[in-house]
Write a protein that holds these residues in place. Structure first.
Motif, PDB file in Angstrom:
ATOM      1  N   ASP A  92       0.834  -1.211   0.000  1.00 27.34           N
ATOM      2  CA  ASP A  92       0.000   0.000   0.000  1.00 27.34           C
ATOM      3  C   ASP A  92       0.866   1.258   0.000  1.00 27.34           C
ATOM      4  OD1 ASP A  92      -2.297  -1.499  -0.010  1.00 27.34           O
ATOM      5  OD2 ASP A  92      -2.697  -1.281   2.140  1.00 27.34           O
ATOM      6  N   HIS A  93       1.910   1.260   0.830  1.00 23.31           N
ATOM      7  CA  HIS A  93       2.801   2.419   0.887  1.00 23.31           C
ATOM      8  C   HIS A  93       3.500   2.627  -0.456  1.00 23.31           C
ATOM      9  CE1 HIS A  93       2.821   4.283   4.802  1.00 23.31           C
ATOM     10  NE2 HIS A  93       2.873   3.112   5.424  1.00 23.31           N
ATOM     11  N   ARG A  94       3.901   1.544  -1.093  1.00 26.34           N
ATOM     12  CA  ARG A  94       4.610   1.713  -2.366  1.00 26.34           C
ATOM     13  C   ARG A  94       3.686   2.283  -3.428  1.00 26.34           C
ATOM     14  NH1 ARG A  94       8.334  -2.791  -5.313  1.00 26.34           N
ATOM     15  NH2 ARG A  94       6.358  -3.816  -5.790  1.00 26.34           N
ATOM     16  N   ARG A  95       2.432   1.826  -3.455  1.00 25.39           N
ATOM     17  CA  ARG A  95       1.480   2.369  -4.423  1.00 25.39           C
ATOM     18  C   ARG A  95       1.231   3.858  -4.184  1.00 25.39           C
ATOM     19  NH1 ARG A  95      -0.906  -2.880  -4.081  1.00 25.39           N
ATOM     20  NH2 ARG A  95      -2.050  -2.262  -2.195  1.00 25.39           N
ATOM     21  N   ALA A  96       1.207   4.235  -2.907  1.00 28.46           N
ATOM     22  CA  ALA A  96       0.924   5.634  -2.567  1.00 28.46           C
ATOM     23  C   ALA A  96       2.143   6.526  -2.714  1.00 28.46           C
ATOM     24  CB  ALA A  96       0.391   5.724  -1.142  1.00 28.46           C
ATOM     25  N   GLY A  97       3.332   5.927  -2.680  1.00 26.25           N
ATOM     26  CA  GLY A  97       4.565   6.698  -2.729  1.00 26.25           C
ATOM     27  C   GLY A  97       5.056   6.996  -1.325  1.00 26.25           C
ATOM     28  N   VAL A  98       6.337   6.807  -1.099  1.00 26.40           N
ATOM     29  CA  VAL A  98       6.905   7.030   0.230  1.00 26.40           C
ATOM     30  C   VAL A  98       8.123   7.940   0.129  1.00 26.40           C
ATOM     31  CG1 VAL A  98       6.116   4.886   1.276  1.00 26.40           C
ATOM     32  CG2 VAL A  98       8.259   4.898   0.007  1.00 26.40           C
ATOM     33  N   GLU A  99       8.337   8.745   1.165  1.00 28.41           N
ATOM     34  CA  GLU A  99       9.545   9.547   1.254  1.00 28.41           C
ATOM     35  C   GLU A  99      10.676   8.682   1.806  1.00 28.41           C
ATOM     36  OE1 GLU A  99       9.121  13.163   3.361  1.00 28.41           O
ATOM     37  OE2 GLU A  99       7.382  13.841   2.211  1.00 28.41           O
ATOM     38  N   VAL A 100      11.862   8.945   1.323  1.00 23.78           N
ATOM     39  CA  VAL A 100      13.020   8.136   1.698  1.00 23.78           C
ATOM     40  C   VAL A 100      13.960   8.959   2.553  1.00 23.78           C
ATOM     41  CG1 VAL A 100      14.952   6.763   0.841  1.00 23.78           C
ATOM     42  CG2 VAL A 100      12.813   6.874  -0.470  1.00 23.78           C
ATOM     43  N   GLU A 101      14.383   8.374   3.665  1.00 24.84           N
ATOM     44  CA  GLU A 101      15.431   8.954   4.487  1.00 24.84           C
ATOM     45  C   GLU A 101      16.696   8.123   4.296  1.00 24.84           C
ATOM     46  OE1 GLU A 101      14.215   9.252   8.572  1.00 24.84           O
ATOM     47  OE2 GLU A 101      12.117   9.439   7.987  1.00 24.84           O
ATOM     48  N   VAL A 102      17.835   8.704   4.613  1.00 21.19           N
ATOM     49  CA  VAL A 102      19.097   7.985   4.525  1.00 21.19           C
ATOM     50  C   VAL A 102      19.653   7.827   5.932  1.00 21.19           C
ATOM     51  CG1 VAL A 102      21.434   7.951   3.590  1.00 21.19           C
ATOM     52  CG2 VAL A 102      19.554   8.856   2.213  1.00 21.19           C
ATOM     53  N   LYS A 103      19.913   6.582   6.323  1.00 21.23           N
ATOM     54  CA  LYS A 103      20.435   6.307   7.654  1.00 21.23           C
ATOM     55  C   LYS A 103      21.931   6.618   7.719  1.00 21.23           C
ATOM     56  CE  LYS A 103      18.716   2.052   7.705  1.00 21.23           C
ATOM     57  NZ  LYS A 103      18.252   0.716   8.191  1.00 21.23           N
ATOM     58  N   ALA A 104      22.460   6.531   8.918  1.00 25.88           N
ATOM     59  CA  ALA A 104      23.870   6.870   9.124  1.00 25.88           C
ATOM     60  C   ALA A 104      24.800   5.993   8.299  1.00 25.88           C
ATOM     61  CB  ALA A 104      24.215   6.766  10.611  1.00 25.88           C
ATOM     62  N   ASP A 105      24.372   4.745   8.040  1.00 25.41           N
ATOM     63  CA  ASP A 105      25.222   3.842   7.262  1.00 25.41           C
ATOM     64  C   ASP A 105      25.034   4.019   5.755  1.00 25.41           C
ATOM     65  OD1 ASP A 105      22.766   2.716   6.788  1.00 25.41           O
ATOM     66  OD2 ASP A 105      23.249   0.747   7.618  1.00 25.41           O
ATOM     67  N   GLY A 106      24.212   4.991   5.353  1.00 23.43           N
ATOM     68  CA  GLY A 106      24.007   5.260   3.939  1.00 23.43           C
ATOM     69  C   GLY A 106      22.880   4.472   3.307  1.00 23.43           C
ATOM     70  N   SER A 107      22.230   3.598   4.054  1.00 22.17           N
ATOM     71  CA  SER A 107      21.144   2.801   3.499  1.00 22.17           C
ATOM     72  C   SER A 107      19.821   3.549   3.626  1.00 22.17           C
ATOM     73  CB  SER A 107      21.053   1.445   4.208  1.00 22.17           C
ATOM     74  OG  SER A 107      20.764   1.628   5.583  1.00 22.17           O
ATOM     75  N   PRO A 108      18.873   3.271   2.721  1.00 19.08           N
ATOM     76  CA  PRO A 108      17.597   3.984   2.756  1.00 19.08           C
ATOM     77  C   PRO A 108      16.632   3.386   3.782  1.00 19.08           C
ATOM     78  CG  PRO A 108      17.629   2.481   0.910  1.00 19.08           C
ATOM     79  CD  PRO A 108      18.988   2.389   1.553  1.00 19.08           C
ATOM     80  N   VAL A 109      15.715   4.206   4.288  1.00 21.50           N
ATOM     81  CA  VAL A 109      14.660   3.754   5.178  1.00 21.50           C
ATOM     82  C   VAL A 109      13.423   4.605   4.912  1.00 21.50           C
ATOM     83  CG1 VAL A 109      15.332   5.280   7.090  1.00 21.50           C
ATOM     84  CG2 VAL A 109      14.061   3.170   7.570  1.00 21.50           C
ATOM     85  N   THR A 110      12.247   4.012   5.105  1.00 16.30           N
ATOM     86  CA  THR A 110      10.992   4.728   4.871  1.00 16.30           C
ATOM     87  C   THR A 110      10.045   4.476   6.032  1.00 16.30           C
ATOM     88  OG1 THR A 110       9.770   2.938   3.790  1.00 16.30           O
ATOM     89  CG2 THR A 110      11.282   4.212   2.406  1.00 16.30           C
ATOM     90  N   ILE A 111       8.936   5.209   6.019  1.00 12.97           N
ATOM     91  CA  ILE A 111       7.902   4.978   7.026  1.00 12.97           C
ATOM     92  C   ILE A 111       7.332   3.572   6.894  1.00 12.97           C
ATOM     93  CG2 ILE A 111       6.022   5.897   5.609  1.00 12.97           C
ATOM     94  CD1 ILE A 111       4.838   7.065   8.201  1.00 12.97           C
ATOM     95  N   ALA A 112       7.380   3.001   5.692  1.00  9.31           N
ATOM     96  CA  ALA A 112       6.886   1.646   5.488  1.00  9.31           C
ATOM     97  C   ALA A 112       7.688   0.654   6.321  1.00  9.31           C
ATOM     98  CB  ALA A 112       6.962   1.283   4.004  1.00  9.31           C
ATOM     99  N   ASP A 113       9.034   0.800   6.338  1.00  9.66           N
ATOM    100  CA  ASP A 113       9.870  -0.070   7.167  1.00  9.66           C
ATOM    101  C   ASP A 113       9.424  -0.010   8.616  1.00  9.66           C
ATOM    102  OD1 ASP A 113      12.916  -0.348   5.520  1.00  9.66           O
ATOM    103  OD2 ASP A 113      11.513   1.184   4.892  1.00  9.66           O
ATOM    104  N   ARG A 114       9.252   1.211   9.115  1.00  7.86           N
ATOM    105  CA  ARG A 114       8.981   1.399  10.544  1.00  7.86           C
ATOM    106  C   ARG A 114       7.591   0.906  10.932  1.00  7.86           C
ATOM    107  NH1 ARG A 114      11.785   6.735   9.516  1.00  7.86           N
ATOM    108  NH2 ARG A 114      13.902   6.452  10.314  1.00  7.86           N
ATOM    109  N   GLU A 115       6.590   1.166  10.096  1.00  8.65           N
ATOM    110  CA  GLU A 115       5.240   0.724  10.435  1.00  8.65           C
ATOM    111  C   GLU A 115       5.122  -0.800  10.349  1.00  8.65           C
ATOM    112  OE1 GLU A 115       2.340   2.798   8.137  1.00  8.65           O
ATOM    113  OE2 GLU A 115       2.732   4.733   9.130  1.00  8.65           O
ATOM    114  N   ALA A 116       5.754  -1.406   9.363  1.00  8.35           N
ATOM    115  CA  ALA A 116       5.723  -2.864   9.255  1.00  8.35           C
ATOM    116  C   ALA A 116       6.455  -3.491  10.443  1.00  8.35           C
ATOM    117  CB  ALA A 116       6.355  -3.308   7.941  1.00  8.35           C
ATOM    118  N   GLU A 117       7.575  -2.902  10.828  1.00  3.73           N
ATOM    119  CA  GLU A 117       8.309  -3.420  11.984  1.00  3.73           C
ATOM    120  C   GLU A 117       7.459  -3.352  13.253  1.00  3.73           C
ATOM    121  OE1 GLU A 117      12.652  -2.776  12.503  1.00  3.73           O
ATOM    122  OE2 GLU A 117      12.052  -1.694  14.311  1.00  3.73           O
TER     123      GLU A 117
END
Length: 283
Positions: free
Chosen positions: A26-51
């Motif tokens: 659902d998040h991917r269909r709607a579009g998500v903003e991407v943050e960059v973590k300290a290690d350079g990898s991407p993270v989104t609200i989808a990661d956090r809500e699913a977790e």
């Protein structure tokens, strides 16, 4: 949780896994903003809500068992010292998720004394779920997005097992985003019949289901990236070793919870042929 009942645990987690998979799509269909973590990898609200969904389910299914999850790992370091703990990655393959491919997964594993005993891997966009329903019972079942389920029996699971490889032409899986001189040397030595580039822990599951033979990984991975797929592969008859032939384990986890280079094998015959200890790949 003194005794591990694979089926009961898998069934307790299944509704949350299905909900987390639907949430990601659902998040991917709607579009998500991407943050960059300290290690350079991407993270989104989808990661956090699913977790969050998975953490709630684990707290209900196995109260008192600590959890080490990717997005909250900095808050849960003491869990790494536990004899038994869950490892969770609610979105393994964030880059693939953002790129619109179907090669991303949700991973939940139970590790005891460094050994992955239980694992479940959901590939939401592929509608496939893999799990250990016993110490030597790995299964796959269809799980379409939005499916209302309560048990694995509802899904009509089938037993999966690794395949005996053609050692003259093994089928090899590699990470979609990583290349290294070690990998190039390995591929040259192996004389692969095919090389497929995929993201996420789905590679372990394709070995477990007999769809490939070897998955070498010389670049960095974290424990939560691999433990669930590792458990499924072990239950299906495979193995995972370090590059010098020792079994990969998760004992003594410490921040940043990074695995050494490893190779996942469908069968021990492939390991014996392609990774003799007298000829290590690193150097």
């Amino acid at each position: 949780m003194p005794h591990l009942d694979h089926v009961a645990l898998a069934d307790r987690l299944l509704p949350a896994l299905a909900a987390a998979g639907a949430l990601l799509l659902d998040h991917r269909r709607a579009g998500v903003e991407v943050e960059v973590k300290a290690d350079g990898s991407p993270v989104t609200i989808a990661d956090r809500e699913a977790e969050a969904l998975l953490l709630d389910a684990l707290a209900a299914a196995a109260p008192g068992v600590p959890v080490l999850a990717e997005e909250t790992s900095a808050l849960a370091e003491p869990a790494a010292d536990a004899r038994r703990l869950f490892l969770v990655d609610a979105l393994d393959g964030t880059r693939e998720f953002l790129a619109g491919t179907d090669h991303f997964t949700i991973n939940v594993a139970l590790v005891e004394d460094g050994e992955p005993l239980f694992g479940v891997v959901l590939a939401p966009a592929q509608g496939r779920i893999f799990a250990t329903l016993g110490a030597r019972l790995a299964v796959e079942a269809p799980l379409a997005p939005g499916t209302a389920v309560s048990t694995f029996a509802d899904l009509g699971w089938r037993r999966i097992a690794t395949a005996e490889p053609d050692l003259a032409a093994p089928r090899i899986l590699v990470s979609g985003s990583r290349q290294s001189s070690e990998l190039e040397r390995f591929l040259a030595r192996a004389r692969a019949a095919s090389v497929r580039r995929l993201g996420s822990s789905i590679k372990f599951c394709l070995l477990a289901s007999g769809e490939a033979d070897v998955y070498p990984r010389f670049g960095p991975t974290s424990a939560w990236d691999t433990a669930a797929g590792h458990a499924v592969l072990l239950a299906a008859g495979g193995l995972v070793t370090t590059v010098d032939g020792r079994p990969l384990d998760y004992a003594g986890l410490a921040h940043p919870f990074v695995n050494p280079p490893f190779i996942a094998w469908g069968r021990a015959t492939a390991a014996a042929a392609l990774l003799p200890q007298r000829a290590p790949l690193r150097g």
